[in-house]
Structure formats: C-alpha cells, structure tokens
Motif scaffolding. Structure first.
Motif, PDB file in Angstrom:
ATOM      1  N   ASN A 192       0.827  -1.216   0.000  1.00 45.96           N
ATOM      2  CA  ASN A 192       0.000   0.000   0.000  1.00 45.96           C
ATOM      3  C   ASN A 192       0.852   1.251   0.000  1.00 45.96           C
ATOM      4  O   ASN A 192       0.506   2.256  -0.642  1.00 45.96           O
ATOM      5  CB  ASN A 192      -0.943   0.003   1.194  1.00 45.96           C
ATOM      6  N   THR A 196       0.691   4.139  -2.796  1.00 46.58           N
ATOM      7  CA  THR A 196       0.338   5.491  -2.364  1.00 46.58           C
ATOM      8  C   THR A 196       1.420   6.511  -2.700  1.00 46.58           C
ATOM      9  O   THR A 196       1.113   7.622  -3.152  1.00 46.58           O
ATOM     10  CB  THR A 196       0.080   5.508  -0.849  1.00 46.58           C
ATOM     11  N   ASN A 223      -0.467  -2.472  -7.910  1.00 46.61           N
ATOM     12  CA  ASN A 223      -1.520  -3.479  -7.931  1.00 46.61           C
ATOM     13  C   ASN A 223      -1.246  -4.508  -9.020  1.00 46.61           C
ATOM     14  O   ASN A 223      -1.376  -5.721  -8.787  1.00 46.61           O
ATOM     15  CB  ASN A 223      -2.864  -2.785  -8.160  1.00 46.61           C
ATOM     16  N   GLN A 358      -4.120   4.642   6.247  1.00 44.73           N
ATOM     17  CA  GLN A 358      -4.595   4.041   5.001  1.00 44.73           C
ATOM     18  C   GLN A 358      -4.042   2.634   4.821  1.00 44.73           C
ATOM     19  O   GLN A 358      -4.736   1.736   4.334  1.00 44.73           O
ATOM     20  CB  GLN A 358      -4.192   4.912   3.809  1.00 44.73           C
ATOM     21  N   ASP A 359      -2.770   2.449   5.198  1.00 39.50           N
ATOM     22  CA  ASP A 359      -2.174   1.117   5.108  1.00 39.50           C
ATOM     23  C   ASP A 359      -3.010   0.121   5.901  1.00 39.50           C
ATOM     24  O   ASP A 359      -3.276  -0.998   5.453  1.00 39.50           O
ATOM     25  CB  ASP A 359      -0.742   1.113   5.652  1.00 39.50           C
ATOM     26  N   SER A 361      -6.222   0.457   6.918  1.00 40.65           N
ATOM     27  CA  SER A 361      -7.602   0.312   6.442  1.00 40.65           C
ATOM     28  C   SER A 361      -7.687  -0.514   5.161  1.00 40.65           C
ATOM     29  O   SER A 361      -8.717  -1.128   4.880  1.00 40.65           O
ATOM     30  CB  SER A 361      -8.227   1.695   6.213  1.00 40.65           C
ATOM     31  N   LYS A 362      -6.598  -0.547   4.386  1.00 39.50           N
ATOM     32  CA  LYS A 362      -6.600  -1.291   3.116  1.00 39.50           C
ATOM     33  C   LYS A 362      -5.935  -2.659   3.230  1.00 39.50           C
ATOM     34  O   LYS A 362      -5.732  -3.338   2.215  1.00 39.50           O
ATOM     35  CB  LYS A 362      -5.916  -0.464   2.033  1.00 39.50           C
ATOM     36  N   ASP A 365      -7.864  -5.514   1.671  1.00 44.61           N
ATOM     37  CA  ASP A 365      -7.890  -5.447   0.204  1.00 44.61           C
ATOM     38  C   ASP A 365      -6.662  -6.110  -0.389  1.00 44.61           C
ATOM     39  O   ASP A 365      -6.753  -6.874  -1.363  1.00 44.61           O
ATOM     40  CB  ASP A 365      -7.973  -3.996  -0.269  1.00 44.61           C
ATOM     41  N   TRP A 366      -5.495  -5.815   0.177  1.00 43.73           N
ATOM     42  CA  TRP A 366      -4.252  -6.408  -0.331  1.00 43.73           C
ATOM     43  C   TRP A 366      -4.194  -7.891  -0.021  1.00 43.73           C
ATOM     44  O   TRP A 366      -3.703  -8.686  -0.849  1.00 43.73           O
ATOM     45  CB  TRP A 366      -3.049  -5.681   0.247  1.00 43.73           C
TER      46      TRP A 366
END
Length: 375
Positions: A192, A196, A223, A358-359, A361-362, A365-366
């Motif tokens: 992430n 970012t 990604n 952000q790392d 919260s995501k 997803d990763w």
C-alpha cells in the motif's frame, strides 16, 4: 563502523513524518519534573517488568538492563500479531502483565494501539537532541531492513535481478522465495505504501523492463505487479529463516532469489548471500520499530526507563549485529554485521507514517488480492 548520520545521509529522516500525538502525561513521573536520575529512583520502587520483541535478542537486552540498573526485566520473544493480541486482551481484562513492547507494525500501532489507549508512546525528553525529530512521535527505536537477496556463490557480486518486474517473468516462476505475505502484515503495508507514494517509480520500472508503458486500464502499477508476481508462483514459506537456506546454502546449482530480513545474513548461518543492490525501484524496505508501553502497567517508571534504554541506542546494541539500525545518531553499526546493509540503506523503501492509517484500512484489500492471484 558507521553511525546513523553516515548511514542515513538524511534520506530517511525526510520521509517518516510524525504521527498523531501520543502523550504519556499520566504515565509515571511527569515530564515537567523529569530527570534521568528521578526516573531511575522511581523505577527502583516498582515491580519487575516484562519486555517484548519479535527477536530473541530481547532476552539479552533485558539482562543488560537488569545489570545496568538493578531493576529486574524479563525478555519475551513474541511475533508482531501476538504482541498486538496480548496488548489488547490484557487491557480489556484490566490485568497487564507485559509492560513494554518493541513493535514493528506501525500502521496498526498508529491506527489502533495508540488511539484506543491500549498502549502509550513516550519519548525521553533528554534524548530529543540525539534522535531525529521524525522518530520521536511515536518513539521509534530502530529501523528493520528487509532486502531482496541472491546467491553470491553462483552469481558473484552481480545480482541476477535488476528490476522488480523481472520477478513476474517466466524465468523466475517458482524460483522466488518469500515469507507468506498473509502472515506478515508489514509486506501488505508495504504494497500500500508503494501504491500510495511510489507508484510512479513502479510504473517507470515497468517501462524500463518491458520497453513500453503499462496498460492504461490497470488500477495501479503496484496493484498490477502484485497480481503478476502472485500468479508467477513464488515459493511461500512461514518465515524468513526458511528463505535463507533456499537462497544461500553453498553448493546450490539453481538457487532461488528471495526476500528476507538482514538478520538471516548472520555469519553463523554460513550462507552465500548478497543484497541485490541497484534493483529498481527499491532493493528492499525499512520498517520502523516502535516502543510501546502498556497503558495499565504497574511499573510505569520502570517501563519508561526501559524505553529510555532502547532510545539511547545502548539497549538496541544486541540487535544491531542483525542489521537493524538504531535511531539514536550516536549509535554505530557493528563492523562485523553480516549483510553490509549500511551500504544500501539509500536504496531501501521507507514507510511514510502520514498515511499509515490508510495502510491499515486497506490491509484486507491487499490480502484478498494476494489470495486470489496466488491460487
């Protein structure tokens, strides 16, 4: 031997920004009345402490602390996720038995541990002149290097990989070993961070390797790399100590390339390994390690004294032989450190703590992306 200023050359300090303020006003003696002598005196009146880290070197650190101050400290080795679990459970139960943690998951710390009051960060007032401001809030004790590495017996002093996108080519299918990213949140946080802050560098690396621009319809260069790398069948291990022999055991005819911490370069293992210097866009990552005090400790002053012990560099010395870099600028790297990471620090990616929320919260997803494309 090189000190921190010589190693970092100012590159890292500029990129790790201060996280949200995490005070320790209610913890032990007040900073308004602080002196090291007063802290030592108060600490000696408190119960023994238990100190925690992900490396067994914490036992040596605790013994050194006890010898120096006459205050009993017991070191316990626990992985990062277990550390977080213990902090939260003991806080919820109101029964804190583990007092100080040297933690590596900065996004989890700044998003969960500190804001919820489960743990506290304290920066010793008398060490602010020897600790770069970027490492003071929260109090970062050291930087842990993870690097791309190769077999020097087979490839000599020239790494066979010069670009991270090579790891998505058929040539390296099944020949890259890494600790399971699903068991190491720092790897997912790194993905992430790259997306970012360094996606342009990932995109440029693609252009350099393939001689053309990345397709316009991809979500991001990072990604896309994660997808392709996962699909290329990397050999996934439980931990980096299992990666070392696959890369560096002498006599291998077709050794793997891999990703692991510099601690695996220790001379006692006898591996023929080198850091992949010059690899684009980064030769690895530097993960900050944060001193966290359990907010409900019965020994707040002893806990703060152990943080002081680490932050002044002396306490971290047992770990420096593993390539970890103390944030106190007066601390030198051992001359016999096995990886030579001091020569590559400016090629390692550094966490930007302004976006660690952000790392965190995501993270899912990763993890989902990796799970889907590694099947």
């Amino acid at each position: 031997m090189k000190n921190l200023n010589q190693i970092l050359c100012g590159a890292i300090v500029a990129t790790i920004a201060a996280s949200p303020s995490v005070g320790a006003a209610e913890l032990g003696i007040s900073d308004d009345n602080y002196s090291l002598e007063a802290l030592i005196e108060a600490a000696k009146k408190e119960p023994p402490i238990i100190v925690v880290d992900a490396t067994g070197k914490i036992k040596t650190m605790a013994a050194n602390f006890t010898k120096l101050y006459g205050i009993k400290a017991t070191g316990v080795k626990l992985g990062g996720q277990k550390q977080e679990l213990i902090l939260k459970r003991e806080a919820a139960a109101g029964n804190v038995t583990h007092d100080v943690f040297n933690m590596s998951n900065l996004p989890s710390i700044t998003s969960q541990i500190l804001p919820t009051g489960v743990g506290t960060s304290w920066m010793p007032p008398d060490l602010t002149d020897t600790t770069p401001e970027a490492y003071q809030n929260p109090a970062i004790t050291s930087l842990n290097p993870w690097v791309w590495a190769y077999n020097t017996e087979v490839y000599g002093d020239k790494c066979p990989v010069s670009n991270i996108w090579q790891l998505t080519d058929p040539e390296w299918s099944g020949r890259v070993s890494i600790p399971d990213p699903l068991l190491r949140n720092e790897t997912m946080f790194w993905f992430n961070q790259l997306e970012t802050h360094n996606d342009d560098a990932m995109r440029e690396a693609y252009r350099e390797h393939f001689g053309k621009d990345l397709p316009a319809d991809v979500q991001s260069a990072t990604n896309e790399w994660v997808k392709r790398f996962a699909k290329n069948g990397p050999n996934v291990t439980r931990k980096d100590s299992e990666v070392g022999p696959i890369i560096g055991t002498p006599g291998l005819k077709d050794p793997h390339f891999g990703f692991l911490s510099t601690s695996i370069f220790r001379k006692k293992y006898g591996y023929a390994m080198g850091i992949c210097g010059g690899m684009k866009p980064f030769a690895g990552q530097l993960t900050p390690r944060v001193a966290v005090i359990a907010s409900g400790t019965d020994s707040p002053n002893a806990a703060k004294l152990f943080v002081h012990f680490m932050m002044r560099g002396e306490g971290m010395e047992p770990q420096l032989i593993d390539g970890k870099i103390a944030t106190n600028v007066n601390t030198s790297m051992p001359a016999d450190e096995g990886s030579g990471v001091a020569n590559y620090v400016d090629q390692l990616h550094v966490t930007d703590s302004t976006t660690t929320d952000q790392d965190f919260s995501k993270l899912q997803d990763w993890q989902d992306l990796w799970t889907i494309y590694s099947r």
